[in-house]
Design an enzyme around this catalytic site. Sequence first.
Site, PDB file in Angstrom:
ATOM      1  CG  ASP A  32      -2.085   0.935   1.087  1.00 16.66           C
ATOM      2  OD1 ASP A  32      -1.844   2.140   0.882  1.00 16.66           O
ATOM      3  OD2 ASP A  32      -3.235   0.483   1.191  1.00 16.66           O
ATOM      4  CB  ILE A  33       1.513   4.100  -2.315  1.00 15.60           C
ATOM      5  CG1 ILE A  33       0.131   4.253  -2.902  1.00 15.60           C
ATOM      6  CG2 ILE A  33       2.486   3.453  -3.246  1.00 15.60           C
ATOM      7  CD1 ILE A  33       0.072   5.358  -3.931  1.00 15.60           C
ATOM      8  CD  GLN A  95     -14.711  -0.685  -2.401  1.00 14.93           C
ATOM      9  OE1 GLN A  95     -15.925  -0.724  -2.240  1.00 14.93           O
ATOM     10  NE2 GLN A  95     -14.074  -1.506  -3.214  1.00 14.93           N
ATOM     11  CG  HIS A 101      -8.542  -3.308  -2.149  1.00  8.69           C
ATOM     12  ND1 HIS A 101      -9.485  -2.594  -2.869  1.00  8.69           N
ATOM     13  CD2 HIS A 101      -8.379  -2.650  -0.986  1.00  8.69           C
ATOM     14  CE1 HIS A 101      -9.850  -1.540  -2.168  1.00  8.69           C
ATOM     15  NE2 HIS A 101      -9.210  -1.551  -1.016  1.00  8.69           N
ATOM     16  CG  HIS A 103      -6.546  -2.804   3.438  1.00  9.78           C
ATOM     17  ND1 HIS A 103      -5.781  -1.696   3.166  1.00  9.78           N
ATOM     18  CD2 HIS A 103      -7.764  -2.540   2.905  1.00  9.78           C
ATOM     19  CE1 HIS A 103      -6.501  -0.801   2.505  1.00  9.78           C
ATOM     20  NE2 HIS A 103      -7.717  -1.292   2.337  1.00  9.78           N
TER      21      HIS A 103
HETATM   22  P1  AMP Z   1      -9.710   1.135   0.516  1.00 10.09           P
HETATM   23  O1  AMP Z   1      -9.778   2.505   1.145  1.00 10.09           O
HETATM   24  O2  AMP Z   1     -10.054   0.012   1.417  1.00 10.09           O
HETATM   25  O3  AMP Z   1     -10.445   1.113  -0.812  1.00 10.09           O
HETATM   26  O4  AMP Z   1      -8.186   0.906   0.208  1.00 10.09           O
HETATM   27  C1  AMP Z   1      -7.548   1.347  -0.944  1.00 10.09           C
HETATM   28  C2  AMP Z   1      -6.085   1.374  -0.629  1.00 10.09           C
HETATM   29  O5  AMP Z   1      -5.375   1.428  -1.841  1.00 10.09           O
HETATM   30  C3  AMP Z   1      -5.662   2.584   0.209  1.00 10.09           C
HETATM   31  O6  AMP Z   1      -5.092   2.134   1.421  1.00 10.09           O
HETATM   32  C4  AMP Z   1      -4.643   3.286  -0.686  1.00 10.09           C
HETATM   33  O7  AMP Z   1      -3.560   3.771   0.042  1.00 10.09           O
HETATM   34  C5  AMP Z   1      -4.219   2.190  -1.626  1.00 10.09           C
HETATM   35  N1  AMP Z   1      -3.759   2.653  -2.921  1.00 10.09           N
HETATM   36  C6  AMP Z   1      -4.377   3.541  -3.745  1.00 10.09           C
HETATM   37  N2  AMP Z   1      -3.656   3.700  -4.877  1.00 10.09           N
HETATM   38  C7  AMP Z   1      -2.585   2.876  -4.757  1.00 10.09           C
HETATM   39  C8  AMP Z   1      -1.463   2.590  -5.597  1.00 10.09           C
HETATM   40  N3  AMP Z   1      -1.301   3.189  -6.784  1.00 10.09           N
HETATM   41  N4  AMP Z   1      -0.529   1.702  -5.151  1.00 10.09           N
HETATM   42  C9  AMP Z   1      -0.681   1.114  -3.946  1.00 10.09           C
HETATM   43  N5  AMP Z   1      -1.709   1.336  -3.113  1.00 10.09           N
HETATM   44  C10 AMP Z   1      -2.647   2.214  -3.506  1.00 10.09           C
END
Ligand code: AMP
Length: 139
Positions: A32-33, A95, A101, A103
């Site tokens: 996760d970034i 979300q 996805h 976590h």
């Molecule tokens: P959610 O809020 O459960 O939908 O989680 C989405 C997650 O994706 C968040 O924790 C973001 O930090 C992560 N995220 C969004 N864009 C990217 C990316 N390009 N690379 C890695 N993680 C990402």
Amino acid sequence: MAFHHCIFCRIVARDAPAYILAEDGDCLAFMDINPVAPGHALIVAKQHAENIFDIQAPVLQRLMGTVQRVAQAVNAVFLPDGINIVQSNGPGAAQSVPHFHIHVVPRWQNDDLLMNWSLRPGERSAIEANAARLRAILG
Ligand code: AMP
Ligand code: ZN
């Protein structure tokens, strides 16, 4: 079907960068970034499905095997006090990426992490180094 406007479809297609940890026919695991803790990782379905209602059950079942493997690696490398497996569906559940996805969130006693954490960019070099440590275990 892949959606070019979907950031996780683009990562799966290698159209967007990611610190990739593991891959099989059904899923891709990467860092996760906006990590809430060192080692925060995501496992995404390769096939675009928005949420728990849309994903095909057999894909979800196979994906959980990778979730377990990544959780074991995160546990071995970062030695957290605990790990949460978090999966969000819809705006009310915070979300932020509408592509299924899961976590893997390492937790520490008294880290005060709330369920709807806010997204804060992590330091790329630290995320990259943490990915390398996890890859060494995941093979
Ligand atoms: P959610 O809020 O459960 O939908 O989680 C989405 C997650 O994706 C968040 O924790 C973001 O930090 C992560 N995220 C969004 N864009 C990217 C990316 N390009 N690379 C890695 N993680 C990402
Ligand atoms: Zn997608």
